[in-house]
Scaffold this active site. Structure first.
Site, mmCIF file in Angstrom:
data_model
loop_
_atom_site.group_PDB
_atom_site.id
_atom_site.type_symbol
_atom_site.label_atom_id
_atom_site.label_comp_id
_atom_site.label_asym_id
_atom_site.label_seq_id
_atom_site.Cartn_x
_atom_site.Cartn_y
_atom_site.Cartn_z
ATOM 1 N N SER A 104 23.930 -39.185 -59.000
ATOM 2 C CA SER A 104 23.664 -37.780 -58.749
ATOM 3 C C SER A 104 25.005 -37.064 -58.854
ATOM 4 C CB SER A 104 23.087 -37.634 -57.338
ATOM 5 O OG SER A 104 22.989 -36.271 -56.990
ATOM 6 N N LYS A 158 21.635 -37.658 -63.048
ATOM 7 C CA LYS A 158 20.953 -36.518 -62.408
ATOM 8 C C LYS A 158 21.993 -35.441 -62.149
ATOM 9 C CE LYS A 158 19.630 -35.847 -57.574
ATOM 10 N NZ LYS A 158 18.908 -36.442 -56.427
ATOM 11 N N LYS A 193 22.929 -31.860 -60.363
ATOM 12 C CA LYS A 193 22.566 -30.817 -59.415
ATOM 13 C C LYS A 193 22.556 -29.499 -60.179
ATOM 14 C CE LYS A 193 22.193 -33.066 -55.520
ATOM 15 N NZ LYS A 193 20.909 -33.055 -54.773
ATOM 16 N N ASP A 250 18.246 -31.668 -60.187
ATOM 17 C CA ASP A 250 17.802 -31.502 -58.791
ATOM 18 C C ASP A 250 18.281 -30.146 -58.293
ATOM 19 O OD1 ASP A 250 17.164 -31.664 -56.112
ATOM 20 O OD2 ASP A 250 18.360 -33.460 -55.697
ATOM 21 N N GLU A 301 13.753 -32.095 -59.881
ATOM 22 C CA GLU A 301 13.558 -32.426 -58.471
ATOM 23 C C GLU A 301 13.592 -31.154 -57.622
ATOM 24 O OE1 GLU A 301 16.285 -35.538 -57.411
ATOM 25 O OE2 GLU A 301 15.898 -35.309 -55.262
ATOM 26 N N ASP A 336 11.299 -34.064 -53.195
ATOM 27 C CA ASP A 336 12.230 -34.725 -52.265
ATOM 28 C C ASP A 336 11.981 -34.102 -50.890
ATOM 29 O OD1 ASP A 336 14.432 -35.487 -50.748
ATOM 30 O OD2 ASP A 336 15.956 -34.949 -52.202
ATOM 31 N N LYS A 344 13.356 -41.050 -49.281
ATOM 32 C CA LYS A 344 14.599 -41.225 -48.523
ATOM 33 C C LYS A 344 14.227 -41.722 -47.134
ATOM 34 C CE LYS A 344 17.384 -37.709 -50.843
ATOM 35 N NZ LYS A 344 17.799 -36.303 -50.814
ATOM 36 N N GLY A 361 19.471 -40.603 -52.166
ATOM 37 C CA GLY A 361 20.660 -40.884 -51.363
ATOM 38 C C GLY A 361 21.070 -39.647 -50.587
#
Ligand code: OSB
Ligand code: MG
Length: 374
Positions: free
Chosen positions: A135, A161, A163, A188, A213, A238, A262, A290
């Site tokens: 990420s 991934k 952000k 995400d 996400e 998420d 998670k 994570g």
């Protein structure tokens, strides 16, 4: 198992580089650990609450207070035979799932040691290695991001991934896709968009993403289902998924096609396994997210990721990506094939470096037994 002692600690661990999401920048983690002693065995749990209540309602300080004042004293008065007994023990306390997970996961660690099996085997895991992705936080510039991606791909990671947020999305995805047409790529948003951004989000379909996400509100299913109807790209939830019932609602409403699990967000191994099973029965793949964990949380994430329906690379990556020195040994390492080898020794499978933990500790508290009302 008789609970002999519950010791809570707060540690300060600086990240090797800042991590930026749509909700803020983290430079140093304030990590809460639970160390539970039972009949000669020691189990460890890590709290995944953020320093500020930006990802969820919980924070380091709220989780500390709830563990010290409510959950710890109740657990210390019980004799749970299994990690799976914890949800019932904690039932009277509403929410506070990250605080609950910290203690519950330590009990699962003890149970695995008592049974002489790895945490992975105890929960029914089927994998010897888990596939890993990374990420990548929001960077100062696109060239800097491209350099980071280059490095992570060279290290073997199987999925990138990014952000994203308004202003750090389409142009970024375009540049990354142009440079790497075939990599497995996702993004995400951590709830950075609103339904009025739907047309903009539909334009992400051009980048062949594995998923988007949590584009919308952290507590939403309905608007995600409206958005998913318009998107070809699968939505992954998420923040919205707090438990098995949420997973069922999201799947039923077609709010997502993939679920990020998670441990802290759902309250520990019991509920994480329940979410996993519910998704598996309905053909929805899951992966392990994570929360910038130290080695103890990472060890638990690795065990969770060995369940059968964790078919997509997760956000569980090498210790060295976050820490100059992790608090476990060996550290978590990722092979050139982008995999972590799952330990097969009893319990969590990584030793806690207690001297280092002691040195990094800024507060600790030992908890005594107390009965809740009723
Ligand atoms: O949404 O997955 C998230 C980190 C902090 C808060 C939320 C998230 C993240 C990550 C980090 O993406 C993943 C990792 O620990 O490597
Ligand atoms: Mg996320």
């Amino acid at each position: 198992m008789k609970i002999d002692a519950i010791m809570l600690r707060e540690l300060h661990l600086p990240l090797v580089r800042p991590f930026e999401t749509s909700f803020g920048v983290t430079r140093e983690r304030r990590i809460l650990l639970a160390e539970i002693q039972s009949e000669g065995l020691t189990g460890w749990g890590e709290c995944t609450a953020g320093e500020r209540p930006f990802f969820s309602e919980e924070s380091t300080d709220s989780a500390w207070a709830v563990m010290v004042n409510e959950l710890g004293p109740v657990l210390a008065a019980e004799t749970p035979e299994h990690g799976g007994a914890c949800p019932r023990i904690f039932r009277q306390v509403r929410g506070n799932r990250m605080a609950k997970a910290t203690l519950e996961n330590a009990i699962w660690d003890i149970e695995a040691q008592r049974e002489g099996v790895s945490l992975s085997r105890l929960i029914g895991g089927v994998r010897d290695t888990i596939p890993c992705g990374v990420s990548l936080g929001i960077q100062a510039s696109i060239p800097e991001l491209l350099a980071v991606i280059e490095k992570e791909l060279a290290a073997g990671y199987q999925r990138i991934k990014l952000k994203c947020k308004p202003g750090w999305d389409v142009e970024v995805l375009e540049r990354v896709r142009n440079k790497w047409p075939a990599i497995t790529l996702s993004c995400d948003a951590n709830s950075a968009y609103r339904l009025r951004d739907a047309d903009h989000l539909v334009s992400f379909d051009a980048f062949d993403l594995l998923m988007i996400e949590q584009p919308l509100w952290a507590d939403d299913f309905y608007y995600h289902s409206m958005l998913q109807k318009r998107l070809e790209t699968p939505i992954c939830l998420d923040e919205s998924i707090r438990n098995r019932r949420d997973a069922l609602a999201a799947i039923e409403m077609e709010s997502c096609k993939i679920i990020n699990i998670k441990l802290g967000r759902v309250g520990g191994f019991s509920e994480a396994i329940a979410v996993h099973n519910a998704a598996q029965e309905r053909g929805i793949p899951v992966w392990c997210g994570g929360m910038l964990e130290s080695g103890i949380g990472r060890a638990h994430n690795i065990a969770l990721s060995t369940l059968e329906n964790f078919t997509l690379p997760g956000d569980v990556s090498a210790s060295a990506r976050y820490w100059a020195e992790d608090i476990i040994e060996p550290e978590v390492v990722v092979s050139a094939a982008g995999e972590i080898a799952v330990p097969d020794t009893p319990g969590r499978g990584y030793q806690v470096r207690t001297d280092l933990v002691e040195r990094l500790t800024v507060r600790k508290e030992t908890i005594r037994a107390m009965k809740l009302v009723g």
